[in-house]
Design a protein around this motif. Structure first.
Motif, mmCIF file in Angstrom:
data_model
loop_
_atom_site.group_PDB
_atom_site.id
_atom_site.type_symbol
_atom_site.label_atom_id
_atom_site.label_comp_id
_atom_site.label_asym_id
_atom_site.label_seq_id
_atom_site.Cartn_x
_atom_site.Cartn_y
_atom_site.Cartn_z
ATOM 1 N N SER A 48 13.309 5.322 -9.196
ATOM 2 C CA SER A 48 14.524 5.687 -9.420
ATOM 3 C C SER A 48 15.110 6.973 -9.456
ATOM 4 N N GLY A 49 14.098 7.940 -9.758
ATOM 5 C CA GLY A 49 14.163 9.307 -9.911
ATOM 6 C C GLY A 49 14.199 10.019 -8.550
ATOM 7 N N GLY A 50 13.847 9.312 -7.477
ATOM 8 C CA GLY A 50 13.833 9.783 -6.259
ATOM 9 C C GLY A 50 12.380 10.226 -5.868
ATOM 10 N N ILE A 51 11.519 10.089 -6.525
ATOM 11 C CA ILE A 51 10.215 10.476 -6.301
ATOM 12 C C ILE A 51 9.504 9.422 -5.277
ATOM 13 N N VAL A 52 8.690 10.027 -4.294
ATOM 14 C CA VAL A 52 7.879 9.113 -3.465
ATOM 15 C C VAL A 52 6.879 8.482 -4.150
ATOM 16 N N GLN A 53 6.803 7.229 -4.413
ATOM 17 C CA GLN A 53 5.660 6.506 -5.045
ATOM 18 C C GLN A 53 4.870 5.664 -4.282
ATOM 19 N N GLY A 54 4.971 5.615 -3.018
ATOM 20 C CA GLY A 54 4.158 4.876 -2.162
ATOM 21 C C GLY A 54 4.947 4.775 -0.769
ATOM 22 N N MET A 55 3.866 4.170 0.091
ATOM 23 C CA MET A 55 4.219 3.601 1.337
ATOM 24 C C MET A 55 4.074 2.410 1.827
ATOM 25 N N LYS A 56 4.964 1.632 2.697
ATOM 26 C CA LYS A 56 4.788 0.385 3.130
ATOM 27 C C LYS A 56 4.504 0.541 4.724
ATOM 28 N N VAL A 57 3.237 -0.068 5.114
ATOM 29 C CA VAL A 57 3.082 0.214 6.556
ATOM 30 C C VAL A 57 2.974 -1.148 7.147
ATOM 31 N N SER A 58 3.733 -1.147 8.486
ATOM 32 C CA SER A 58 3.811 -2.595 9.194
ATOM 33 C C SER A 58 3.233 -2.125 10.707
ATOM 34 N N SER A 59 2.764 -3.295 11.156
ATOM 35 C CA SER A 59 2.255 -3.190 12.619
ATOM 36 C C SER A 59 2.423 -4.453 13.352
ATOM 37 N N GLY A 60 3.626 -5.105 13.288
ATOM 38 C CA GLY A 60 3.657 -6.241 13.924
ATOM 39 C C GLY A 60 3.242 -7.613 13.211
ATOM 40 N N ARG A 61 1.849 -7.565 13.440
ATOM 41 C CA ARG A 61 1.248 -8.741 12.665
ATOM 42 C C ARG A 61 0.803 -8.485 11.365
ATOM 43 N N VAL A 62 1.328 -7.546 10.618
ATOM 44 C CA VAL A 62 1.097 -7.143 9.411
ATOM 45 C C VAL A 62 2.298 -6.583 8.872
ATOM 46 N N ARG A 63 3.217 -6.936 7.687
ATOM 47 C CA ARG A 63 4.237 -6.581 7.442
ATOM 48 C C ARG A 63 3.936 -6.033 5.964
ATOM 49 N N ASN A 64 4.471 -4.639 5.613
ATOM 50 C CA ASN A 64 4.836 -4.057 4.412
ATOM 51 C C ASN A 64 3.495 -4.033 3.805
ATOM 52 N N LEU A 65 2.548 -3.805 4.118
ATOM 53 C CA LEU A 65 1.297 -3.462 3.395
ATOM 54 C C LEU A 65 1.585 -2.320 2.563
ATOM 55 N N TRP A 66 1.143 -2.407 1.207
ATOM 56 C CA TRP A 66 1.485 -1.622 0.257
ATOM 57 C C TRP A 66 0.459 -0.455 -0.057
ATOM 58 N N PHE A 67 0.737 0.735 0.043
ATOM 59 C CA PHE A 67 -0.073 1.862 -0.195
ATOM 60 C C PHE A 67 0.697 2.794 -1.348
ATOM 61 N N GLU A 68 -0.324 2.805 -2.409
ATOM 62 C CA GLU A 68 0.290 3.483 -3.737
ATOM 63 C C GLU A 68 0.045 5.002 -3.434
#
Length: 574
Positions: free
Chosen positions: A547-567
């Motif tokens: 909510s403060g605009g700070i990047v806290q992670g990323m979601k990676v997708s590759s067609g057969r994998v959706r939104n895999l979370w990396f903190e």
């Protein structure tokens, strides 16, 4: 036929002299056709008919007989061993129908049901709060993430030794599904590895033992096995290759897992399998029917998938087919059940197109069966007349467009006085004007129109593609690359699901995702916090802020994998 033989035929078979002459004529005609077809197939494969190249093996089955079989090129370039119809190939995903068939054999024996929960047999599969059935696994509607994509994301190479245990460990750590079971179709190898393990646990045998005893031996497929040991010696096998510059290189495959892949067989043996669909020696007609029937989604719609196979039409004929691709192996099995016809093409070269060759071979035998498309006089084909728009008129539509629902970007630009729809460097289509703001997309095989319009009385241009369930993209201005802006994304990102980490850094004016086991991945900004990676397993990256605009992670997708979370665990020096 000799005169004496002809007379005996008339006496003992009650044939007329005309009957015998007609039989002779038909036999000669059949021989003539077979010779013509053989020469045509040789012509199709002529490029690969050299011991200096990898090649292919081909078989054609018609009405319970192999009517053509031949090998082309080398099975092993180091020793100059030729491909023959008896050469053993790894046939990759064509393996899947045998896995589904094995499940159906156990169902018919009353030992399981396709509608059983996978966790009944493999409790290591996490409880996602949704029931995943064996049927979901067998028709690619489970929502599970694909094993190969996950392993690659975790830093594995696909030529590493990958065992069943490795795959099961990855499955056991999955934390969420791509989608709810039965809601969508997304091709998933994981499901078939799990199905093979179900067969093993229910039968008390390894999957290789079960299939050998219950399928291969009864059908006399003596050169067929599921390859569950990467160190096992298999005589007469083909090795696979790819082209690096102007030289062939070995494409190494060290899989020690089965179900989704790893069937070793020959075109001769697979021909026996195709004959079993017409006159079952193994299984029953009910099993065959179930295997061939199209699956449905929760909404009742078909998507072309059956159990371990795909069902489609080719030139008006029903075809049941599957292709395969692992390392440098490329394979295809196409069955035309109504014509009692099948074509099998195996290759050990990565650039080979087995499906394309197989269907050209089918054309040689099935042309008389193809549905003739007759033009209806009351609906003449209307010739499309394109307008001539000036360069300034075309420039109005150029720019970048974003699909918010599917999260992807497209570019539209002018080249050689023609508007072009750009997906990537390998895929773009010309847009020909049919109105002041409407265009026909060429080269897509269907009547596809796109329309540009001002949305909500603003200067935002929207492009709508198609008429049925149209796709809408809105124009946007991508941010230029900026080191200062990129600093917010740098850091170490950890996936608890894969137990692996990537470090995002700025190097040589590029934003890179770095893993200690793989080559660096360049990630380019598409829109705002959404980036695109340049690896097949690292396609889209969306950075997530708090909510403060700070990047806290990323979601990676590759067609057969959706939104895999990396903190995001730690920042790094820019």
């Amino acid at each position: 036929m000799k005169p004496t033989t002809l007379v005996l035929s008339i006496l003992f078979m009650g044939l007329t002299f005309t009957d015998c002459l007609r039989a002779q004529s038909l036999k000669k005609e059949g021989t003539k056709n077979a010779t013509f077809q053989s020469k045509q197939i040789d012509s199709l494969l002529a490029e690969w008919d050299s011991q200096e190249k990898p090649g292919a093996s081909v078989a054609v089955v018609h009405k319970g007989e192999i009517v053509y079989k031949k090998g082309y090129g080398s099975a092993n370039l180091e020793y100059g061993i030729p491909n023959t119809p008896a050469t053993i190939f790894h046939i990759a995903s064509v393996s899947k129908q045998f896995t589904a068939f094995s499940i159906l054999l156990l169902q018919e024996a009353g030992k399981l049901s396709l509608d059983d929960d996978i966790r009944k047999y493999i409790p290591e599969v996490p409880d996602f709060g949704k029931t995943i059935t064996l049927r979901h696994l067998a028709n690619h509607t489970s929502g599970l993430r694909d094993q190969w994509n996950l392993l690659a994301m975790a830093g594995w190479r696909l030529d590493d030794v990958i065992t069943k245990e490795h795959v099961l460990q990855v499955v056991s750590k999955q934390r969420e599904l791509n989608f709810d079971p039965g809601e969508e179709f997304v091709y998933c190898n994981t499901g078939f590895t799990l199905l093979a393990e179900v067969v093993s646990r229910v039968s008390g045998k390894t999957f290789a033992e079960f299939t050998r005893e219950n399928i291969f031996e009864p059908l006399k497929m003596s050169n067929t096995l599921f390859y569950d040991d990467h160190q096992k010696i298999v005589k007469n096998r083909a090795y696979s290759y790819y082209m690096n510059g102007d030289k062939y290189k070995k494409s190494v495959l060290s899989y020690a897992n089965v179900g989704a892949t790893s069937l070793f067989t020959t075109v001769e043996d697979l021909s026996l399998w195709t004959m079993n669909f017409k006159s079952p020696k193994v299984g029953s007609e009910e099993i065959i029917q179930q295997l061939n029937t199209k699956a449905t989604l929760n909404n009742g719609k078909n998507f072309g998938g059956a159990l371990g196979q795909f069902v489609n039409q080719y030139k008006g004929l029903n075809q049941i087919q599957h292709g395969g691709a692992d390392a440098g192996y490329r394979t295809y099995l196409g069955r035309f059940p109504d014509q009692d016809f099948a074509v099998i093409v195996f290759s050990n070269y990565a650039r080979f197109n087995p499906g394309g060759i197989a269907l050209k071979i089918a054309d040689l035998y099935l042309a008389d069966y193809y549905v003739k498309q007759e033009a209806k006089p009351d609906k003449p084909i209307k010739k499309v007349e394109y307008k001539k728009l000036k360069p300034k008129q075309l420039d109005r539509f150029t720019g970048f467009y974003w699909n918010e629902k599917e999260r992807y970007s497209r570019k539209i630009y002018v080249k050689d006085d023609t508007l072009r729809y750009f997906r990537n460097e390998y895929s773009e289509n010309p847009l020909m004007p049919i109105g002041d703001n409407e265009f026909q997309m060429l080269g897509v095989g269907v009547d596809l129109k796109i329309k540009f319009e001002i949305k909500d009385n603003s200067q935002v241009m929207a492009v709508t593609i198609g008429n049925d369930a149209p796709i809408t993209l809105e124009s946007y201005e991508p941010k230029p690359p900026s080191k200062d802006d990129w600093i917010a994304f740098t850091g170490t990102y950890y996936s608890p699901e894969l137990e692996t980490a990537y470090t995002v850094k700025i190097e040589d004016d590029k934003l890179l995702a770095k893993h200690f086991r793989t080559s660096d991945i360049e990630i380019k900004r598409v829109k705002d916090d959404f980036f695109s990676g340049n690896r097949w397993y690292f396609g889209n990256v969306e950075f997530v802020r708090n909510s403060g605009g700070i990047v806290q992670g990323m979601k990676v997708s590759s067609g057969r994998v959706r939104n895999l979370w990396f903190e995001k665990r730690a920042a790094v020096e820019p």
